[in-house]
Every structure is written in structure tokens, then in C-alpha cells.
Write a protein that holds these residues in place. Sequence first.
Motif, PDB file in Angstrom:
ATOM      1  N   TYR A   1      23.918  61.435  70.445  1.00  0.00           N
ATOM      2  CA  TYR A   1      23.128  60.216  70.284  1.00  0.00           C
ATOM      3  C   TYR A   1      24.008  58.967  70.306  1.00  0.00           C
ATOM      4  CZ  TYR A   1      18.725  62.615  69.455  1.00  0.00           C
ATOM      5  OH  TYR A   1      17.586  63.367  69.608  1.00  0.00           O
ATOM      6  N   THR A   2      25.225  59.080  69.786  1.00  0.00           N
ATOM      7  CA  THR A   2      26.151  57.946  69.842  1.00  0.00           C
ATOM      8  C   THR A   2      26.522  57.636  71.284  1.00  0.00           C
ATOM      9  OG1 THR A   2      27.082  58.470  67.664  1.00  0.00           O
ATOM     10  CG2 THR A   2      28.407  57.085  69.118  1.00  0.00           C
ATOM     11  N   ARG A   3      26.804  58.673  72.061  1.00  0.00           N
ATOM     12  CA  ARG A   3      27.140  58.487  73.466  1.00  0.00           C
ATOM     13  C   ARG A   3      25.956  57.909  74.231  1.00  0.00           C
ATOM     14  NH1 ARG A   3      29.472  63.287  77.457  1.00  0.00           N
ATOM     15  NH2 ARG A   3      29.705  62.002  79.326  1.00  0.00           N
ATOM     16  N   TYR A   4      24.775  58.412  73.933  1.00  0.00           N
ATOM     17  CA  TYR A   4      23.551  57.906  74.576  1.00  0.00           C
ATOM     18  C   TYR A   4      23.374  56.422  74.267  1.00  0.00           C
ATOM     19  CZ  TYR A   4      18.489  57.253  75.279  1.00  0.00           C
ATOM     20  OH  TYR A   4      17.268  56.783  75.659  1.00  0.00           O
ATOM     21  N   GLY A   5      23.541  56.064  72.998  1.00  0.00           N
ATOM     22  CA  GLY A   5      23.373  54.665  72.596  1.00  0.00           C
ATOM     23  C   GLY A   5      24.393  53.747  73.243  1.00  0.00           C
ATOM     24  N   PHE A   6      25.628  54.225  73.367  1.00  0.00           N
ATOM     25  CA  PHE A   6      26.668  53.414  74.011  1.00  0.00           C
ATOM     26  C   PHE A   6      26.299  53.126  75.462  1.00  0.00           C
ATOM     27  CE2 PHE A   6      30.444  53.347  76.737  1.00  0.00           C
ATOM     28  CZ  PHE A   6      31.103  52.224  76.236  1.00  0.00           C
TER      29      PHE A   6
ATOM     30  N   SER B   1      25.714  51.556  81.239  1.00  0.00           N
ATOM     31  CA  SER B   1      26.680  52.382  81.957  1.00  0.00           C
ATOM     32  C   SER B   1      26.144  53.799  82.085  1.00  0.00           C
ATOM     33  CB  SER B   1      28.024  52.382  81.221  1.00  0.00           C
ATOM     34  OG  SER B   1      27.872  52.865  79.893  1.00  0.00           O
ATOM     35  N   GLY B   2      26.951  54.685  82.689  1.00  0.00           N
ATOM     36  CA  GLY B   2      26.495  56.061  82.858  1.00  0.00           C
ATOM     37  C   GLY B   2      25.200  56.114  83.651  1.00  0.00           C
ATOM     38  N   SER B   3      24.272  56.927  83.206  1.00  0.00           N
ATOM     39  CA  SER B   3      22.997  57.061  83.923  1.00  0.00           C
ATOM     40  C   SER B   3      22.080  55.855  83.717  1.00  0.00           C
ATOM     41  CB  SER B   3      22.284  58.340  83.476  1.00  0.00           C
ATOM     42  OG  SER B   3      22.073  58.329  82.078  1.00  0.00           O
ATOM     43  N   PHE B   4      22.473  54.911  82.854  1.00  0.00           N
ATOM     44  CA  PHE B   4      21.689  53.686  82.653  1.00  0.00           C
ATOM     45  C   PHE B   4      22.058  52.590  83.641  1.00  0.00           C
ATOM     46  CE2 PHE B   4      21.055  55.716  78.552  1.00  0.00           C
ATOM     47  CZ  PHE B   4      19.752  55.385  78.236  1.00  0.00           C
ATOM     48  N   ARG B   5      23.070  52.833  84.470  1.00  0.00           N
ATOM     49  CA  ARG B   5      23.492  51.783  85.391  1.00  0.00           C
ATOM     50  C   ARG B   5      22.386  51.492  86.403  1.00  0.00           C
ATOM     51  NH1 ARG B   5      25.289  56.473  87.227  1.00  0.00           N
ATOM     52  NH2 ARG B   5      25.365  56.868  89.480  1.00  0.00           N
ATOM     53  N   LYS B   6      22.342  50.277  86.851  1.00  0.00           N
ATOM     54  CA  LYS B   6      21.304  49.839  87.775  1.00  0.00           C
ATOM     55  C   LYS B   6      21.412  50.578  89.102  1.00  0.00           C
ATOM     56  CE  LYS B   6      19.290  45.669  89.806  1.00  0.00           C
ATOM     57  NZ  LYS B   6      19.398  44.190  89.934  1.00  0.00           N
ATOM     58  N   GLY B   7      20.292  51.069  89.576  1.00  0.00           N
ATOM     59  CA  GLY B   7      20.252  51.751  90.866  1.00  0.00           C
ATOM     60  C   GLY B   7      20.736  53.180  90.838  1.00  0.00           C
ATOM     61  N   GLY B   8      20.962  53.730  89.649  1.00  0.00           N
ATOM     62  CA  GLY B   8      21.489  55.086  89.555  1.00  0.00           C
ATOM     63  C   GLY B   8      20.489  56.168  89.914  1.00  0.00           C
ATOM     64  N   VAL B   9      19.287  56.069  89.355  1.00  0.00           N
ATOM     65  CA  VAL B   9      18.271  57.090  89.593  1.00  0.00           C
ATOM     66  C   VAL B   9      17.031  56.435  90.187  1.00  0.00           C
ATOM     67  CG1 VAL B   9      17.370  56.913  87.229  1.00  0.00           C
ATOM     68  CG2 VAL B   9      16.958  59.004  88.564  1.00  0.00           C
ATOM     69  N   LYS B  10      16.404  57.123  91.112  1.00  0.00           N
ATOM     70  CA  LYS B  10      15.192  56.615  91.749  1.00  0.00           C
ATOM     71  C   LYS B  10      14.114  57.683  91.662  1.00  0.00           C
ATOM     72  CE  LYS B  10      13.367  55.114  96.244  1.00  0.00           C
ATOM     73  NZ  LYS B  10      13.687  54.903  97.679  1.00  0.00           N
ATOM     74  N   TYR B  11      12.983  57.332  91.075  1.00  0.00           N
ATOM     75  CA  TYR B  11      11.871  58.279  90.944  1.00  0.00           C
ATOM     76  C   TYR B  11      11.014  58.242  92.201  1.00  0.00           C
ATOM     77  CZ  TYR B  11      13.167  58.978  86.112  1.00  0.00           C
ATOM     78  OH  TYR B  11      13.863  59.321  84.983  1.00  0.00           O
TER      79      TYR B  11
ATOM     80  N   GLN C   1      22.478  66.941  82.052  1.00  0.00           N
ATOM     81  CA  GLN C   1      21.285  66.152  82.374  1.00  0.00           C
ATOM     82  C   GLN C   1      21.518  64.655  82.173  1.00  0.00           C
ATOM     83  OE1 GLN C   1      17.807  66.869  79.942  1.00  0.00           O
ATOM     84  NE2 GLN C   1      16.409  66.454  81.623  1.00  0.00           N
ATOM     85  N   GLY C   2      22.283  64.303  81.140  1.00  0.00           N
ATOM     86  CA  GLY C   2      22.535  62.898  80.866  1.00  0.00           C
ATOM     87  C   GLY C   2      23.420  62.203  81.869  1.00  0.00           C
ATOM     88  N   SER C   3      24.058  62.962  82.760  1.00  0.00           N
ATOM     89  CA  SER C   3      24.838  62.355  83.836  1.00  0.00           C
ATOM     90  C   SER C   3      23.954  61.894  84.986  1.00  0.00           C
ATOM     91  CB  SER C   3      25.875  63.351  84.379  1.00  0.00           C
ATOM     92  OG  SER C   3      26.871  63.626  83.421  1.00  0.00           O
ATOM     93  N   LEU C   4      22.730  62.432  85.054  1.00  0.00           N
ATOM     94  CA  LEU C   4      21.822  62.092  86.144  1.00  0.00           C
ATOM     95  C   LEU C   4      20.755  61.090  85.725  1.00  0.00           C
ATOM     96  CD1 LEU C   4      23.267  64.551  87.394  1.00  0.00           C
ATOM     97  CD2 LEU C   4      21.053  65.331  88.240  1.00  0.00           C
TER      98      LEU C   4
END
Length: 251
Positions: free
Chosen positions: A13-18, A24-34, A178-181
Motif C-alpha cells: 500500500y505504501t508503494r501504491y500510494g507513492f 509514476s509506475g502504472s499511474f503515469r499518463k498514457g500507460g494503460v488504455k482500456y 499486476q501493479g506494473s500494468l
Amino acid sequence: MNLLRHLVRPYLYTRYGFHRLTASGSFRKGGVKYVDPSISPWWNPLKQAIWKHHVKQFHGSSCSVASVVACINALRSLGANGIRPITQAEILDQVPTGHWKQRMSSGGYHGRRGLPLPLLGQVIKDSIAIYGLTAGHVDIVPTPKNTPHQSPLRTLLKKRLIDFDRHGRGLLIAHFDQGSLIPTLNIPHISPVGAYDAKTDRVTMLDVDPDETRPYQVGFETFFNGLSTDYHHMFKMHGYGSGGYVYVALR
């Protein structure tokens, strides 16, 4: 399992929050497209079958069951029309490999839940045999962290993605972080690949997580990084070292 819950969860959860706070990580803009789940890959019978038989896992540790049953039902549907799909409960009753059903219980099998990559591959092999299906071979492919960009592992994976997408020559079941995607916890997860677009170099995942209501696309490098992530060392106590994929080749 209590040790895993109390020590690993706060870290996750700490890593997720960071990543969420820093985009960053999977929260970066344009990373995932539904993508639209109603899209039907009609030009490829195998792709059409895996999309049709995609199901969601029935609890937090049963991603292997949903992924394998989708694979088996897709293969069965290619052989004959009108066959009733098998259910997740039925495949657990029929395939005893690795105490699979016990691993899906609340207490797990000696505290172990889910399937590490090698056991996932063996379950798929045995499921194919038990249901009398024909396949060329089943290849279990670990993808170590820091694999070079020019590695034969990357080349082979991309070739298999193209063979699946264009020609329906084999299925890929990913074992990945999963959190990398996507924006979620960095935990081991299993789901089938749904498509690969060579022009955009993006992989479509048919994620069996019920929270993921639509298929999603990520870049090939993001996909490979998710496969090659070393899981948190606490997961190694339960047999999880790193990810990879299982490739089911058709004859």
C-alpha cells in the motif's frame, strides 16, 4: 498467511500510494488504455474463442482458475460446436495437480494459495490431457529481471504474440506483477493475453480481476516488465519468485 498479510500489505500500500502521488509506475499518463469489450476479433478463431470464454475469478486468489478455464474452453470450442463450457468449479474437481482446489480454499494448501509459474504450467498441461485436447506443446517461460533488450526471450515472446494475433497458432497466459500494468497493488497475478497490435506494439490483456471490467492495452515493454518483475521477497515463502508466461502451441 498472517505473516504475509501483516508484513507485505503495508509495503504494497505504501508503494501504491507513492506511485499514485507521483503519477509514476502504472499511474503515469498514457500507460494503460482500456478498450471496448464488445470488439470481436472475428478474423481469428482462436482469438475469438479466448475473448468469448473469458471469465472473472471468483475470489482474490483464483486468477489461475479463471485463466486456465478460459484457455481450456477456448481450445475445446475449436474442436466442435455446441460444447457446453466447463465451469471453474468443474475444472477444480477434475484437475488435482498441485492440490489446486485446496489452494483455492480460504486456508490454502498448507497456507499456500494461488499458483506459481511452474505449477501453473503443469496445471495447464494436465488440464489439456484430462479434457482430451490436442496441443503441440506447452512451454513454461520464466522471464528474469533485467533481461537485455536484445535477449532471445523478448524476440521469442514478440514472435509468439504475432503468431497468436495474426494466425491463431497458440495461446499465452501471463504470470505478472499486476501493479506494473495497471494502477493497483504490485502482487502476482495471472491472466490470458487477448491481442497484440504490431503497429502500435501494444498488448491487450483479458484480465480476470473482477475490478477490471474492460480489457486493457499496455506497451510491449510495460508488458515485459510486468512479466519480468521479481515479486516481493516475502512471496518467495509461498513459491513466487518472478513472473513469466505459459505458451500453449497448437498443432
